[in-house]
Design an enzyme around this catalytic site. Sequence first.
Site, mmCIF file in Angstrom:
data_model
loop_
_atom_site.group_PDB
_atom_site.id
_atom_site.type_symbol
_atom_site.label_atom_id
_atom_site.label_comp_id
_atom_site.label_asym_id
_atom_site.label_seq_id
_atom_site.Cartn_x
_atom_site.Cartn_y
_atom_site.Cartn_z
ATOM 1 N N SER A 147 -6.426 1.332 -4.456
ATOM 2 C CA SER A 147 -6.586 2.595 -4.274
ATOM 3 C C SER A 147 -5.100 3.324 -4.340
ATOM 4 O O SER A 147 -4.649 3.455 -5.374
ATOM 5 C CB SER A 147 -7.402 2.811 -2.596
ATOM 6 O OG SER A 147 -7.717 4.105 -2.614
ATOM 7 N N ASP A 206 -17.758 3.838 -7.832
ATOM 8 C CA ASP A 206 -16.630 4.143 -6.900
ATOM 9 C C ASP A 206 -16.761 5.693 -6.843
ATOM 10 O O ASP A 206 -16.273 6.311 -7.639
ATOM 11 C CB ASP A 206 -15.317 3.621 -7.397
ATOM 12 C CG ASP A 206 -14.113 4.003 -6.251
ATOM 13 O OD1 ASP A 206 -14.362 4.651 -5.275
ATOM 14 O OD2 ASP A 206 -13.323 3.073 -6.323
ATOM 15 N N TYR A 251 0.802 -1.226 -0.001
ATOM 16 C CA TYR A 251 -0.041 0.074 0.047
ATOM 17 C C TYR A 251 0.943 1.224 -0.123
ATOM 18 O O TYR A 251 0.755 2.106 -0.890
ATOM 19 C CB TYR A 251 -0.890 -0.037 1.347
ATOM 20 C CG TYR A 251 -2.090 1.061 0.880
ATOM 21 C CD1 TYR A 251 -2.907 1.176 0.389
ATOM 22 C CD2 TYR A 251 -1.676 2.066 2.076
ATOM 23 C CE1 TYR A 251 -4.172 2.007 0.356
ATOM 24 C CE2 TYR A 251 -2.806 3.052 1.956
ATOM 25 C CZ TYR A 251 -3.567 3.268 1.228
ATOM 26 O OH TYR A 251 -4.635 4.196 1.028
ATOM 27 N N HIS A 297 -15.936 1.410 -4.023
ATOM 28 C CA HIS A 297 -14.482 1.434 -3.754
ATOM 29 C C HIS A 297 -14.202 0.019 -3.093
ATOM 30 O O HIS A 297 -12.813 -0.294 -3.197
ATOM 31 C CB HIS A 297 -14.080 2.752 -2.736
ATOM 32 C CG HIS A 297 -12.604 2.984 -2.879
ATOM 33 N ND1 HIS A 297 -11.845 3.198 -3.814
ATOM 34 C CD2 HIS A 297 -11.766 2.916 -1.838
ATOM 35 C CE1 HIS A 297 -10.644 3.192 -3.676
ATOM 36 N NE2 HIS A 297 -10.483 3.292 -2.437
#
Length: 687
Positions: free
Chosen positions: A537, A620, A457, A655
């Site tokens: 993301s 999203d 991430y 999302h």
Amino acid sequence: MNIKTPSYPQTQKETVNDTYFNNTVADPYRWLEDDRAENTKAWVTAQNKVTQSYLSQIPYRETIRKRLETLWNYEKYSAPFKEGAYTYFYKNDGLQSQAVLYRQTAGGQPEVFLDPNKFSKDGTTSLANIGFSNDGSLAAYQLSAGGSDWTNAVVIKAADKTQIGDTLKDIKFSGIAWKGNDGFYYSSYDKPKDASQLSGMTQHHKLYYHKLGTPQSQDQLIFGGEQTPRRYIGAYLTEDERYLVITAANSTTGNELYIQDLSQPNSAIVNIVDNMDNVHAVIDNIGSKLYIYTNLYAPTYRLVTVDAANPHSGNWKNLIPKSKDVLEVSTAGGKLFAHYLKDATTFIQQYDMNGKLEHAVTLPSVGTASGFGAKKEEKEIFYTFTSYTYPPTIFKYNIATGQSEVYKKSGVQFNPELYESKQVFYKSADGTTIPMIITYKKGTVLNGHNPTLLYAYGGFGVSLTPAFSTSNIVLLEQGGIYAVPNLRGGGEYGETWHKAGIKLRKQNVFDDFIAAAEYLIKNKYTSKDYLAIAGGSNGGLLVGATITQRPDLCKVAFPAVGVLDMLRYNKFTAGAGWAYDYGTAEESEEMFNYLYHYSPYHALKTASYPATLVTTADHDDRVVPAHSFKFAARLQEYQQGPAPALIRIETNAGHGAGRSTAQIIGQETDKWAFMFANMGVDYNPVK
């Protein structure tokens, strides 16, 4: 395996140019930003058709789906929590679209309290949140349709579930904070009128008070609006309901802190911290003594106390001081629980309210413990422990003795004894040491031929701690490897670690990820031909940047719901709030050049890219699908090699939160099938 090379739909190009500091930037796929347009909808349909045609040729795709359905088909429970006379918990029978909220009294049988599977025919309307009044007699629950961040709130009497008043509409990024049984506080934005409700900007959050039995149009504005414009406003009450606590911010990091003494009629809202440079929260109070969790002068956080009569930071006194390990604090049973993060794994200590250490909580192994939150009168609490090889297990903890016992084991078909995780430390490009946990079947031969998924991430101070994944069983039982590095930009080592991966230091994050891949290859865990990279993301940005900078690094890439246009991300929904991490193209020529250089959409050029499956969803409204649409269109334009460049667009989904079980299994099926097929790996079903 003979899979026909996809023939991509022709994507229209237009002449659209933007100018940044005398630099002209072309954006030929700008039209895909209009999610309401018929030509965009037609493009989505055409792309999904090509993607599904490709995936349908993978001979073991349905075998993987059936394996995942078998693995998923067990009862899943949440840790229980108490409200009034009832204990509540979530349960999914196995393949239900959404988990059901149950309740029971002491010694009684569980009964269904709320069943989100009845909210919509296709199971895509989810229970986003529920807030109970302090005595448990009233509840307000929020519904999300198709995974949207916009929710509606329904107020009910807990005893018989009868509705009180009208449904509250258009609430976003909000909890429910009850004030007695009279009403509650919530936050929202003015819903975009002219622009798309999916992609339109949401700039100014507002805190309202809703009095039960009155129309939403009469709700009182408490904070925000023209007088105090803020992008994010949150509110909650201390357990004794004496203080309303308000947090206000313009970005995803740092916040102002305010309190209002509700015991004094018409009392003023008092500012405690007047800047957004650090993170602060009131976690408890005893009378006028406030307990504040903060990283002010403490990058790894600390707990301080102060009297509410003079609460400014100059009067704060350390109760649990900062240490080298990152601290989080929760309260339960009149005690403080300090959650420390040591190299991305958990250890927990129990303190009394004066800061005296009482117990170190004994955890079953190295991993992640979550929970340890309950009301002051509770004598026992429930927490969940998990790791990459330890399915989520709920424990009951005796606050007085500090003893834990298993409350409910996971029913997943997985034998932890057959697998192992080990933590390694490797050097990034600038010499910084980065931790990574690697999980695989015991006895795995490190010969460079193991299919490996590298997931990360690296942003917004988010810490990736060990957590079990049912989906990953499909990889592990095939002799595959799952690796998770803790990149800079995350919160694993506190705010200093976070800041080392933001704005003009964002390249550190990509370098850390690339170095993780190189470590796995050098040490024969895998090789370029058997390596896949994934992230969602901000992690989708990570994957997009990695394949544009190092298209030779891996065989397969999965950028999911990614932030991929770094020049325009701040133009949509609440994207402007991400500027603390990213910076914006408008703020300076230096920042523009930096963003333009690594922005995945703009960095694509004619090259042989890995087999790529971009994933997004049509609802999203966090990271709008236009990012993925534009990136996929340009990737298809520039892809020179034979590897597929596809986009999978989930319909009636957002999302990530609230997706139905069928949607999750569908996406995971396609991920593993795409990965194995492009590595030339035969999937052998487990007997």
